[in-house]
Write a protein that holds these residues in place. Structure first.
Motif, PDB file in Angstrom:
ATOM      1  N   GLY A  42       0.767  -1.231   0.000  1.00 49.62           N
ATOM      2  CA  GLY A  42       0.000   0.000   0.000  1.00 49.62           C
ATOM      3  C   GLY A  42       0.802   1.287   0.000  1.00 49.62           C
ATOM      4  O   GLY A  42       0.231   2.382   0.099  1.00 49.62           O
ATOM      5  N   HIS A  43       2.123   1.185  -0.122  1.00 44.87           N
ATOM      6  CA  HIS A  43       2.971   2.370  -0.143  1.00 44.87           C
ATOM      7  C   HIS A  43       3.292   2.759  -1.593  1.00 44.87           C
ATOM      8  O   HIS A  43       3.039   2.000  -2.524  1.00 44.87           O
ATOM      9  N   LEU A  44       3.891   3.948  -1.772  1.00 49.50           N
ATOM     10  CA  LEU A  44       4.368   4.390  -3.080  1.00 49.50           C
ATOM     11  C   LEU A  44       5.894   4.323  -3.060  1.00 49.50           C
ATOM     12  O   LEU A  44       6.557   5.208  -2.508  1.00 49.50           O
ATOM     13  N   PRO A  45       6.461   3.253  -3.614  1.00 49.91           N
ATOM     14  CA  PRO A  45       7.925   3.116  -3.617  1.00 49.91           C
ATOM     15  C   PRO A  45       8.529   3.812  -4.824  1.00 49.91           C
ATOM     16  O   PRO A  45       7.940   3.856  -5.905  1.00 49.91           O
ATOM     17  N   VAL A  46       9.728   4.365  -4.623  1.00 50.90           N
ATOM     18  CA  VAL A  46      10.460   5.002  -5.715  1.00 50.90           C
ATOM     19  C   VAL A  46      11.939   4.673  -5.569  1.00 50.90           C
ATOM     20  O   VAL A  46      12.418   4.376  -4.480  1.00 50.90           O
ATOM     21  N   THR A  47      12.639   4.734  -6.690  1.00 47.46           N
ATOM     22  CA  THR A  47      14.098   4.637  -6.673  1.00 47.46           C
ATOM     23  C   THR A  47      14.647   5.778  -7.506  1.00 47.46           C
ATOM     24  O   THR A  47      14.042   6.184  -8.507  1.00 47.46           O
ATOM     25  N   GLY A  48      15.783   6.295  -7.090  1.00 45.21           N
ATOM     26  CA  GLY A  48      16.437   7.325  -7.887  1.00 45.21           C
ATOM     27  C   GLY A  48      16.840   6.793  -9.249  1.00 45.21           C
ATOM     28  O   GLY A  48      16.773   7.502 -10.249  1.00 45.21           O
ATOM     29  N   GLU A  49      17.212   5.519  -9.301  1.00 41.27           N
ATOM     30  CA  GLU A  49      17.644   4.904 -10.550  1.00 41.27           C
ATOM     31  C   GLU A  49      16.528   4.903 -11.586  1.00 41.27           C
ATOM     32  O   GLU A  49      16.785   5.097 -12.777  1.00 41.27           O
ATOM     33  N   ALA A  50      15.292   4.687 -11.134  1.00 42.33           N
ATOM     34  CA  ALA A  50      14.166   4.635 -12.070  1.00 42.33           C
ATOM     35  C   ALA A  50      13.977   5.969 -12.787  1.00 42.33           C
ATOM     36  O   ALA A  50      13.511   6.000 -13.929  1.00 42.33           O
ATOM     37  N   LEU A  51      14.351   7.051 -12.126  1.00 44.02           N
ATOM     38  CA  LEU A  51      14.263   8.361 -12.767  1.00 44.02           C
ATOM     39  C   LEU A  51      15.550   8.714 -13.501  1.00 44.02           C
ATOM     40  O   LEU A  51      15.513   9.282 -14.591  1.00 44.02           O
ATOM     41  N   ALA A  52      16.685   8.391 -12.904  1.00 45.47           N
ATOM     42  CA  ALA A  52      17.969   8.820 -13.459  1.00 45.47           C
ATOM     43  C   ALA A  52      18.377   8.050 -14.714  1.00 45.47           C
ATOM     44  O   ALA A  52      18.860   8.661 -15.673  1.00 45.47           O
ATOM     45  N   LEU A  53      18.205   6.749 -14.724  1.00 47.07           N
ATOM     46  CA  LEU A  53      18.737   5.956 -15.842  1.00 47.07           C
ATOM     47  C   LEU A  53      18.143   6.346 -17.195  1.00 47.07           C
ATOM     48  O   LEU A  53      18.905   6.506 -18.168  1.00 47.07           O
ATOM     49  N   PRO A  54      16.823   6.548 -17.311  1.00 46.00           N
ATOM     50  CA  PRO A  54      16.308   6.996 -18.618  1.00 46.00           C
ATOM     51  C   PRO A  54      16.821   8.382 -19.015  1.00 46.00           C
ATOM     52  O   PRO A  54      17.079   8.635 -20.197  1.00 46.00           O
ATOM     53  N   LEU A  55      16.990   9.268 -18.029  1.00 45.78           N
ATOM     54  CA  LEU A  55      17.511  10.600 -18.339  1.00 45.78           C
ATOM     55  C   LEU A  55      18.961  10.529 -18.804  1.00 45.78           C
ATOM     56  O   LEU A  55      19.365  11.265 -19.708  1.00 45.78           O
TER      57      LEU A  55
END
Length: 121
Positions: A42-55
């Motif tokens: 039920g949480h909203l998980p995020v990783t920096g990699e998920a945003l950084a790698l495509p950029l």
């Protein structure tokens, strides 16, 4: 009222890999598996990699550790963390993940050392 949190999953990405693509992928998978568990709880998980790698790809980074990598990789995680409620630190030694924990503590955010410490959503 929901107790759902936006939680940054912080673990090793490059540490101990020698930048071997298979080892990098295994580290990414560990973070993603943890993120999936958090999502299903039920949480909203995020990783920096998920945003950084495509950029990094579209910005023209040629290799890990180049100028474009340094411009984007850790700075995006630091900005993302400022929007999160907490950090979940997973895995082994990692300077970057330890920096995320230190930043979270400095910002007064919760820091969890394992999935069992994360409260229910």
């Amino acid at each position: 009222m929901s107790n759902s949190q936006m939680i940054l999953v912080a673990g090793p990405y490059r540490s101990g890999t020698g930048d071997d693509p298979a080892k990098l992928a295994a580290n990414m998978r560990a973070m993603n598996e943890t993120a999936l568990t958090l999502f299903r709880a039920g949480h909203l998980p995020v990783t920096g990699e998920a945003l950084a790698l495509p950029l990094l790809e579209v910005a023209g980074s040629a290799r890990i550790g180049d100028r474009v990598y340094d411009e984007i990789f850790h700075p995006i995680a630091e900005q993302l963390l400022s929007r999160c409620d907490a950090v979940l630190r997973i895995g082994g030694p990692s300077e970057g993940a330890d920096r995320m924990v230190a930043q979270a503590r400095a910002e007064g955010k919760a820091v969890y050392a394992g999935l069992a410490e994360v409260p229910p959503a």
